[in-house]
Design an enzyme around this catalytic site. Structure first.
Site, PDB file in Angstrom:
ATOM      1  N   ASP A 136     -15.061 -80.047  23.917  1.00  0.00           N
ATOM      2  CA  ASP A 136     -15.802 -79.008  24.624  1.00  0.00           C
ATOM      3  C   ASP A 136     -14.832 -78.197  25.492  1.00  0.00           C
ATOM      4  OD1 ASP A 136     -18.114 -77.736  26.173  1.00  0.00           O
ATOM      5  OD2 ASP A 136     -19.192 -79.191  24.945  1.00  0.00           O
ATOM      6  N   HIS A 195     -19.377 -76.366  30.692  1.00  0.00           N
ATOM      7  CA  HIS A 195     -20.183 -76.902  29.600  1.00  0.00           C
ATOM      8  C   HIS A 195     -19.812 -78.344  29.274  1.00  0.00           C
ATOM      9  CE1 HIS A 195     -21.861 -76.976  25.430  1.00  0.00           C
ATOM     10  NE2 HIS A 195     -22.712 -76.082  25.909  1.00  0.00           N
ATOM     11  N   SER A 374     -27.261 -77.606  22.611  1.00  0.00           N
ATOM     12  CA  SER A 374     -26.048 -78.205  23.161  1.00  0.00           C
ATOM     13  C   SER A 374     -26.350 -79.470  23.947  1.00  0.00           C
ATOM     14  CB  SER A 374     -25.325 -77.211  24.080  1.00  0.00           C
ATOM     15  OG  SER A 374     -24.522 -76.328  23.358  1.00  0.00           O
TER      16      SER A 374
END
Length: 439
Positions: A136, A195, A374
């Protein structure tokens, strides 16, 4: 003449014949002489007697009192003896960390309609021994990750995209993926998403004694792998990272000592699964790593999104708080679904996890809400970690089959296809434990 309980204790123990389980009790005596006499008599009790026949003195306490091993009935009788002021149980205390102070906000873990039934799975395991690689944006320092992180790597080869002054290196820290207006094919600037930190918390956050959240596999370990920077990440970097996280060799990068049991890819782009990504995933699977991907947030068939359309992956669609397919989620040829919340104004119907408050660079560790496929994918990745913890020998294909076989019916409509149903951590781990060694 001062009374001491020596004779009374001796008479008491000689007449006690019931065989009962012993436990620890604190006996408070009227004076020091009584305590000395009683502990002396106990220490020299005949060694052939059972504990239930002869109370055993363990230690004297600094605050006053003597610790004995006694059965429950014995404790009651000792408390009535002359020279004994009181008898109290030597209580067992536990840390006040039942789950986490934000547990009520983690509806996706326990909601009876659309939650993943985490607590049932935790009766068997919390993920100890399992390793999850999160490919990520990297990771930010956060109290939830204390003791959870294994050495990771930064695979971003473009120094400008990495924002750390160099290309690939051994520091997977998220430097922020913010952009100015006009950059990254967008007329508007964007704040850093943090994220990877959010995904990592959903997998293995450990609240401990702090106010915080708990991940689905809080005793698993995390390998943070940075592949997404400013404007995203290249397939060449992502493919190398998949190979590396699964224990393969990448030129110029130290080989992992322990491959990941599962690799989470909460990312995607429109297009077919190219030969490079396909080969990297095939190799990772052959080494024993399960690949979990988000289905995508384009309101399209998941076949149009990669890596969700790559062969062999576990692709995950998203459900909203109401149990129906989330309005944004891709659909169709996916493996199963997991809670994903909403997209737009973030709120309590979204997925709470670890975060940083900084708009560009890191500022302060906090918790925040996010919606999307996600956040659905790492919940499945965490479930795979629980499965591997329960049965380290379960194969990649067997993992997928158990996920499919033990998904429960969708609690809401998904007319365009959400795979086998809603992931069920409790039922899946239960099935793995039951089938362990039978394959």
């Amino acid at each position: 003449m001062r009374f001491t309980p020596v004779v009374a204790l001796a008479a008491f123990t000689a007449s006690t014949t019931a065989s009962v389980a012993s436990d620890r009790y604190i006996v408070h005596f009227a004076d020091a002489a009584s305590a000395r006499a009683a502990t002396h008599a106990s220490q020299f009790a005949p060694t052939e007697r059972r504990l239930s026949d002869a109370p055993r003195h363990l230690r004297s306490l600094a605050a006053g009192g003597e610790v004995f091993e006694l059965g429950p009935d014995e404790a009651s009788r000792v408390s009535a003896l002359p020279g004994v002021d009181a008898v109290e149980e030597d209580l067992m205390f536990e840390p006040t960390t039942v789950v986490a102070s934000l547990w009520k906000r983690q509806w996706y873990m326990h909601d009876p309609k659309v939650g993943v039934d985490a607590e049932k799975a935790w009766k068997y395991t919390r993920g100890a021994g399992a390793v999850v690689a999160v490919l990520d944006t990297g990771i930010t320092p956060h109290p939830e990750f204390d003791g959870q992180l294994l050495p990771g790597y930064d695979f971003i080869s473009d120094a400008g995209a990495a924002r750390d002054g160099d290309g690939r290196d051994a520091d997977p820290t998220d430097m922020g993926n913010w952009s100015d207006p006009g950059e990254c094919h967008s007329p508007e600037g964007k704040a850093s998403t943090w994220h990877g930190t959010h995904m990592a918390g959903l997998i293995a956050a450990r609240a401990g004694n702090r106010p915080g959240i708990v991940g689905l596999a809080p005793e698993a370990k995390l390998i943070p792998v940075r592949v997404l920077g400013r404007c995203g990440g290249r397939s060449s970097d992502i493919a190398d990272a998949i190979v590396w996280a699964s224990g393969g060799d990448v030129p110029g990068v130290p080989t992992l000592a322990r491959r990941a049991d599962v690799i989470n890819l909460s990312m995607g782009t429109t297009g077919a699964c190219g030969p490079l990504l396909r080969r990297a995933i095939e190799q990772a699977r052959s080494r024993g790593s399960v690949i979990v991907t988000s289905a995508g947030n384009d309101q399209k068939n998941a076949n149009t999104n990669t890596p969700a359309n790559c062969p062999g992956v576990v692709s995950v669609a998203a459900l909203g708080r109401d149990g129906a397919m989330a309005s944004y989620s891709n659909f169709g040829n996916v493996t199963l679904a997991a809670p994903g919340g909403h997209i737009g104004d973030r709120g309590a119907d979204d997925i709470l996890s670890t975060w940083d408050i900084g708009k560009r660079g890191r500022e302060r560790s906090v918790f925040g809400y996010r919606g999307g496929t996600s956040v659905a994918a790492p919940q499945v990745a965490a479930l795979v970690a629980l499965m591997r913890s329960a049965d380290p020998d379960i194969t990649v294909d067997q993992v997928t089959q158990q996920l499919v076989d033990n998904a429960r019916p969708l609690p809401g409509p998904c007319p365009k296809g959400c795979g086998a149903g809603l992931m069920d951590a409790g039922a899946t781990v239960d099935a793995v434990v039951e089938d362990r060694g039978r394959y």
